[in-house]
Scaffold this active site. Sequence first.
Site, PDB file in Angstrom:
ATOM      1  N   ARG A   1      -9.383   0.502   3.301  1.00 43.74           N
ATOM      2  CA  ARG A   1      -8.414   1.455   2.749  1.00 43.74           C
ATOM      3  C   ARG A   1      -7.078   0.789   2.463  1.00 43.74           C
ATOM      4  NH1 ARG A   1      -6.917   5.623   6.631  1.00 43.74           N
ATOM      5  NH2 ARG A   1      -5.250   5.666   5.120  1.00 43.74           N
TER       6      ARG A   1
ATOM      7  N   ASP B   1       3.106   0.211  12.392  1.00 45.68           N
ATOM      8  CA  ASP B   1       1.826  -0.258  11.840  1.00 45.68           C
ATOM      9  C   ASP B   1       1.483  -1.676  12.305  1.00 45.68           C
ATOM     10  OD1 ASP B   1       1.509   2.150  10.585  1.00 45.68           O
ATOM     11  OD2 ASP B   1       2.409   1.490   8.706  1.00 45.68           O
TER      12      ASP B   1
ATOM     13  N   LYS C   1       0.838  -1.213   0.000  1.00 49.59           N
ATOM     14  CA  LYS C   1       0.000   0.000   0.000  1.00 49.59           C
ATOM     15  C   LYS C   1       0.870   1.259   0.000  1.00 49.59           C
ATOM     16  CE  LYS C   1      -1.866   1.896   3.985  1.00 49.59           C
ATOM     17  NZ  LYS C   1      -1.648   3.345   4.124  1.00 49.59           N
ATOM     18  N   ASN C   2       1.831   1.302   0.918  1.00 43.25           N
ATOM     19  CA  ASN C   2       2.554   2.563   1.089  1.00 43.25           C
ATOM     20  C   ASN C   2       3.551   2.827  -0.035  1.00 43.25           C
ATOM     21  OD1 ASN C   2       0.992   3.270   3.234  1.00 43.25           O
ATOM     22  ND2 ASN C   2       2.414   2.490   4.793  1.00 43.25           N
TER      23      ASN C   2
ATOM     24  N   ARG D   1      -0.129  15.101  13.430  1.00 53.51           N
ATOM     25  CA  ARG D   1       0.708  14.541  12.343  1.00 53.51           C
ATOM     26  C   ARG D   1       1.171  15.682  11.432  1.00 53.51           C
ATOM     27  NH1 ARG D   1      -1.978   9.290   9.614  1.00 53.51           N
ATOM     28  NH2 ARG D   1       0.143   8.877   8.953  1.00 53.51           N
TER      29      ARG D   1
ATOM     30  N   CYS E   1      -5.383   8.260   8.730  1.00 54.91           N
ATOM     31  CA  CYS E   1      -5.635   7.749  10.087  1.00 54.91           C
ATOM     32  C   CYS E   1      -5.355   8.824  11.132  1.00 54.91           C
ATOM     33  CB  CYS E   1      -4.751   6.538  10.368  1.00 54.91           C
ATOM     34  SG  CYS E   1      -5.176   5.112   9.373  1.00 54.91           S
TER      35      CYS E   1
HETATM   36  N1  EPU Z   1       6.544  13.887  11.451  1.00 49.90           N
HETATM   37  C1  EPU Z   1       6.793  15.208  11.779  1.00 49.90           C
HETATM   38  N2  EPU Z   1       6.936  16.103  10.758  1.00 49.90           N
HETATM   39  C2  EPU Z   1       6.829  15.751   9.451  1.00 49.90           C
HETATM   40  C3  EPU Z   1       6.571  14.408   9.120  1.00 49.90           C
HETATM   41  C4  EPU Z   1       6.432  13.503  10.150  1.00 49.90           C
HETATM   42  O1  EPU Z   1       6.893  15.552  12.953  1.00 49.90           O
HETATM   43  O2  EPU Z   1       6.972  16.629   8.585  1.00 49.90           O
HETATM   44  C5  EPU Z   1       6.404  12.886  12.519  1.00 49.90           C
HETATM   45  C6  EPU Z   1       5.043  12.229  12.532  1.00 49.90           C
HETATM   46  O3  EPU Z   1       4.103  12.996  13.266  1.00 49.90           O
HETATM   47  C7  EPU Z   1       5.339  10.890  13.152  1.00 49.90           C
HETATM   48  C8  EPU Z   1       6.745  10.578  12.631  1.00 49.90           C
HETATM   49  O4  EPU Z   1       7.297  11.821  12.224  1.00 49.90           O
HETATM   50  O5  EPU Z   1       5.392  11.027  14.557  1.00 49.90           O
HETATM   51  C9  EPU Z   1       6.798   9.621  11.462  1.00 49.90           C
HETATM   52  O6  EPU Z   1       5.894  10.021  10.452  1.00 49.90           O
HETATM   53  P1  EPU Z   1       6.077   9.655   8.924  1.00 49.90           P
HETATM   54  O7  EPU Z   1       6.193  10.928   8.177  1.00 49.90           O
HETATM   55  O8  EPU Z   1       7.171   8.643   8.779  1.00 49.90           O
HETATM   56  O9  EPU Z   1       4.705   8.977   8.612  1.00 49.90           O
HETATM   57  P2  EPU Z   1       3.781   9.201   7.381  1.00 49.90           P
HETATM   58  O10 EPU Z   1       4.592   9.452   6.166  1.00 49.90           O
HETATM   59  O11 EPU Z   1       2.697  10.169   7.712  1.00 49.90           O
HETATM   60  C10 EPU Z   1       3.829   6.690   6.656  1.00 49.90           C
HETATM   61  C11 EPU Z   1       2.784   5.655   6.401  1.00 49.90           C
HETATM   62  C12 EPU Z   1       2.132   5.218   7.698  1.00 49.90           C
HETATM   63  C13 EPU Z   1       3.214   4.703   8.651  1.00 49.90           C
HETATM   64  C14 EPU Z   1       4.332   5.745   8.810  1.00 49.90           C
HETATM   65  C15 EPU Z   1       5.494   5.232   9.625  1.00 49.90           C
HETATM   66  C16 EPU Z   1       2.039   6.265   4.207  1.00 49.90           C
HETATM   67  C17 EPU Z   1       0.981   6.833   3.347  1.00 49.90           C
HETATM   68  N3  EPU Z   1       1.789   6.211   5.509  1.00 49.90           N
HETATM   69  O12 EPU Z   1       3.117   7.772   7.263  1.00 49.90           O
HETATM   70  O13 EPU Z   1       1.265   4.167   7.368  1.00 49.90           O
HETATM   71  O14 EPU Z   1       2.637   4.470   9.908  1.00 49.90           O
HETATM   72  O15 EPU Z   1       4.823   6.154   7.524  1.00 49.90           O
HETATM   73  O16 EPU Z   1       6.049   4.104   9.061  1.00 49.90           O
HETATM   74  O17 EPU Z   1       3.076   5.828   3.721  1.00 49.90           O
HETATM   75  C18 EPU Z   1      -0.543   2.731   7.647  1.00 49.90           C
HETATM   76  O18 EPU Z   1      -0.159   2.169   6.599  1.00 49.90           O
HETATM   77  O19 EPU Z   1      -1.443   2.275   8.388  1.00 49.90           O
HETATM   78  C19 EPU Z   1       0.092   3.976   8.037  1.00 49.90           C
HETATM   79  C20 EPU Z   1      -0.391   4.777   8.959  1.00 49.90           C
END
Ligand code: EPU
Length: 440
Positions: A398, A306, A22-23, A122, A117
């Site tokens: 999703r 996750d 998915k990601n 975030r 989610c």
């Molecule tokens: N963060 C910040 N600032 C930013 C970006 C992130 O503070 O600009 C923080 C976030 O709040 C969090 C941490 O950094 O505490 C990690 O966030 P990350 O950016 O890695 O997560 P994401 O890109 O929003 C993706 C996946 C998530 C998965 C996370 C961690 C996608 C679309 N989503 O989210 O997937 O949990 O990486 O591996 O790729 C899921 O598949 O169920 C899911 C939530």
Amino acid sequence: MDKFIITGGRPLEGEAVISGSKNAAVAIIPAALLVEGWCRIENIPKIGDVEALIDILRKLGAEVYFEDDHTLYINSENLNSYKASYDMVKSLRASYYLLGALLARFGRAEVAFPGGCDFGHRPIDQHIKGFEALGAKVKIEHGIINMHADELVGTQIFLDIVSVGATINLMLAAVKAEGTTILENPAKEPHVVDVANFLNAMGADIKGAGTDEIKIRGVKSLKGEAVHSIIPDQIEAGTFMIAAAATKGDVVIRNVIPKHMEPLTAKLLEMNVDVTENGDWIRVKGNRHIVKANIKTLPYPGFPTDLHPPTTVLLCQADGTSTITEGVYDSRFQYVEELKRMGAEIKLEGRIAVIEGSRQLTGAPVKATDLRAGAALVIAGLTAKGITEIYDVKHIDRGYENFEEKLVNLGARIERVGSTRITSNGTVLAAKRMPPSSVV
Ligand code: EPU
């Protein structure tokens, strides 16, 4: 809205085939906007987030169609808009990849803040910091992130936080920038590497994805006709591994990359679960006696956040008190209250869940509060005594392709039911079963 009805108590047995990641898919689909031409993406998972993104791409003017169930053609030659409204993006987090892709394609992007989610706060400050470092002017007004750049110029960007989204978004923005971009402290998840491989297949020059430093040499343009096959979904595979262990089953999980599963495999072995692997499959056999464990979720190659909620369900059976420390998100514990309805004994101490073991869960009505919380509740329902009803399964849809059908193939008793709707004049519309093939 659909719900699942699960009659628990049966071990899962047989084979499950894992879908594409998915990601990776939700980043690769927007990445296809970078090229004025077509590309072919194989092993696409048929999930809600992919459908939502395809819808957005079509609204932006791309031609998108499925050659078969899992092969997608995207032609972005006639892309004609750099704007994505709140209505277009509200259902998914990955809509933030439109920012990097549209900025690189048009030198501008206007995209509403992403949905997805709910894990509390975030932010996307690291994405924005990176876009600005590349030369974009960024303004946030009325919930829209508005960016433009006369020219994007490569530079060194240090990410203060390891972020999957920021790493991929900055790769997208930098592939056609003038000069070289160096991303320090990037995320190393397998899907980050997969996205880099896709971009390289379109003529980008990205080195080091999956390591501590990613070097992106800007190229003048990308070429069409790229063909890429998406890697297997690490989290779907992990969900089935945990489900096999929790139901004391015996499941061969196919189309996986065992190396990507190591953070989970190591913990399952520590918990006395039998895990064997070979080539592209993993076999998981559950044991009666689950040993307690202490786990902390971390960016890859740490234990994946996750898989935190599903793992909690398994630890409810362990021989003592276990802990899971959430090391990625501030708040990912909404599922705990739902599990408690089923008899779990879990205390929250800040970011730590303290899980009492030796608990036989019992069926109850519960709500999938997010995608992985939903998967955890399904596993809980499979292990519970009696019947569990899970509401809001749209969250599960999703991110898991044919989840209940794959479980039914393993012997689970899980049924999808369309909920009863009451119209404004009080008429009760009949509950609808769907699809019949998933009914046992
Ligand atoms: N963060 C910040 N600032 C930013 C970006 C992130 O503070 O600009 C923080 C976030 O709040 C969090 C941490 O950094 O505490 C990690 O966030 P990350 O950016 O890695 O997560 P994401 O890109 O929003 C993706 C996946 C998530 C998965 C996370 C961690 C996608 C679309 N989503 O989210 O997937 O949990 O990486 O591996 O790729 C899921 O598949 O169920 C899911 C939530």
